[in-house]
Design an enzyme around this catalytic site. Structure first.
Site, PDB file in Angstrom:
ATOM      1  N   CYS A   1      -6.169  -8.048   6.788  1.00  5.64           N
ATOM      2  CA  CYS A   1      -4.498  -7.836   6.424  1.00  5.64           C
ATOM      3  C   CYS A   1      -3.409  -8.700   7.099  1.00  5.64           C
ATOM      4  O   CYS A   1      -2.709  -9.222   6.412  1.00  5.64           O
ATOM      5  CB  CYS A   1      -4.324  -6.313   6.306  1.00  5.64           C
TER       6      CYS A   1
ATOM      7  N   HIS B   1       0.735  -1.268  -0.033  1.00  5.40           N
ATOM      8  CA  HIS B   1       0.071   0.044  -0.131  1.00  5.40           C
ATOM      9  C   HIS B   1       0.786   1.290  -0.083  1.00  5.40           C
ATOM     10  O   HIS B   1       0.528   2.306   0.493  1.00  5.40           O
ATOM     11  CB  HIS B   1      -0.847   0.107   1.210  1.00  5.40           C
TER      12      HIS B   1
END
Lengths: 272, 205
Positions: free
Chosen positions: A233, A185
């Site tokens: 995650c 990310h």
């Protein structure tokens, strides 16, 4: 790959196959079309059913102490829900902690209603196809009452420290895959398989997506909260199970919300 | 040449990233304590996952862009962890390699007790074959990997080392250390090397 994700991937590929090269651009276009179709009719979002369920849970006297959550202070005074989510996470003097919406609801359910904290934090997230748990439904209700507002979490010393802690966790690499959140990310234009990855390290990208949580996740047929998203995650990162409401989980939420500061809230969002 | 270009591009990208970790005001002790309490139910054999090793500490501290001296030290210490195939052969079976490239199974907390072998999940981040359209772009495309290198034997060794421990070629690479971290076995890595380096592999068609 879970069966549902495989189905989804197969559906996406079926959408994409008829198009010509260059394959990658066409792939992105096909995915964007799919996302647009999901968004076209916001009231078809099943997440609103959970927001309604959350509202009922908020107003109904429950728990060993048989009281409603209307005495719960989300930061704008007891029982005040409108706009409260836009100013979370924040420091609460009564708990002496920075809390996100879910951690605060947990605290209110334990403290005001007398529910067992341990029971609420054991298996706090729904399996695929099961409805979001009570805290998640209440959090969805609270978040939906800030729709149209922009994130404006207070940034006093305690909240700032929490966001800085979240940032440190975001870039921290460990586990058998050496992954950090930043592995996936932090750069633009990256995908895992066909799934685009929001560049949460960049405010302009974070502003677009953070306000969509809690969101209805089509591939799992339930509302997924931000705490659940982070838990997922860490699951992918091959880390152990993230404790619901842990300081780390709140810190990551604080960091993401700081990144998304000024971005719009549109919860429950509609996710892949 | 192409790999040099890719490495250069990777360095340029890394250099452009902000050095978050260097500006962090949070002490390492606090971070370790917070991580410990975030995973209170971690099984005993998971506990080592919570703390970064020396290499990961360096990579995090330098936002994956270590200064030359540290990069060199990482390359050296990671090279020492590589175990080579006892038979001296680097190419296994590309068909098994393709299955490993597709599989993301293994090491998640829901994968215990294991019901099958760990996968390499290469497609999550890399393009490999023309047939598989569902590929990620976190890593570079590996299409025609062997063909572009004329299927040279020394490149098979190099790619074995890259999969076993990518930090030898590029310190603080984002890729997992599949061999050094015991994600894949020597034989599994050989199968993936074959997927990349065999002339008859779909990667090179």
């Amino acid at each position: 790959m879970k069966p549902r994700r495989m189905l989804l991937a197969a559906a996406c590929i079926a959408l994409i196959l008829p198009f010509a090269a260059p394959a990658q651009d066409e792939t992105e276009k096909g995915l964007e079309k799919y996302r647009q179709m999901l968004k076209e009719d916001p009231w078809s979002n099943p997440g609103f059913l959970d927001a309604d369920r959350g509202e009922t849970l908020w107003m109904t006297p429950r728990g060993p102490k048989n009281v409603s959550l209307e005495a719960c202070d989300l930061g704008k005074g007891p029982g005040r829900v409108d706009g409260a989510f836009a100013e979370l996470p924040r420091y609460f003097a009564d708990a002496d902690r920075v809390m996100d919406v879910e951690t605060r609801v947990l605290w209110c359910m334990a403290t005001l209603q007398g529910f067992s904290r341990e029971q609420l934090t054991t298996k706090p997230h729904p399996a695929g196809g099961q409805p979001v748990k009570e805290i998640g439904a209440i959090a969805t209700f609270i978040a939906s009452k800030s729709n149209g507002l922009a994130f404006a979490a207070p940034l006093g010393p305690k909240e700032k420290e929490m966001a800085a802690l979240g940032e440190a966790l975001f870039v921290r690499r460990s586990g058998p895959f050496d992954f950090a959140c930043a592995t996936c990310h932090a750069e633009e234009g990256r995908r895992i398989r066909l799934q685009g990855l929001p560049v949460l390290a960049q405010p302009e990208a974070a502003r677009k997506v953070v306000g969509e949580w809690p969101g209805y996740r089509v591939s799992a047929s339930h509302v997924m909260t931000m705490q659940h998203r982070l838990y997922d995650c860490y699951w992918q990162m091959r880390m152990p199970e993230l404790e619901f409401g842990s300081e780390a989980s709140v810190a990551l939420v604080a960091y993401l919300v700081k990144q998304a500061q000024g971005g719009p809230i549109s919860a429950p969002g509609l996710k892949r | 040449m192409r790999s040099t270009l890719v490495s250069l591009a990777a360095f340029a990208l890394l250099a452009a990233l902000p050095a978050w970790a260097q500006t962090s005001t949070i002490s390492p002790d606090r971070i370790d304590a917070v991580i410990k309490s975030a995973f209170p139910n971690a099984p005993e054999d998971f506990k080592s996952r919570l703390l970064p090793d020396a290499t990961m500490k360096d990579c995090t501290a330098h936002a994956n862009n270590p200064p030359p001296a540290i990069a060199e030290a990482i390359q050296k210490s990671e090279a020492a962890t590589i175990q080579y195939p006892p038979d001296g052969k680097f190419l296994g079976d590309w068909r098994k390699g393709e299955a490993l490239a597709q599989s993301g199974y293994g090491l998640r907390f829901s994968d215990y007790p294991p019901t099958r072998a760990n996968g390499g999940n290469c497609y999550a981040c890399h393009q490999l074959t023309r047939q598989e359209l569902s590929y990620g772009t976190v890593g570079p495309s590996l299409l025609e990997y062997g063909k572009l290198r004329d299927f040279k034997a020394e490149d098979a060794k190099t790619v074995y080392e890259k999969i076993y421990d990518p930090h030898v070629a590029l310190a603080c690479s984002l890729m997992p250390r599949f061999g050094s971290n015991k994600v894949l076995t020597i034989d599994q890595i050989k199968d993936i090397v074959a997927l990349l380096m065999s002339p008859d592999s779909p990667v090179n068609k």
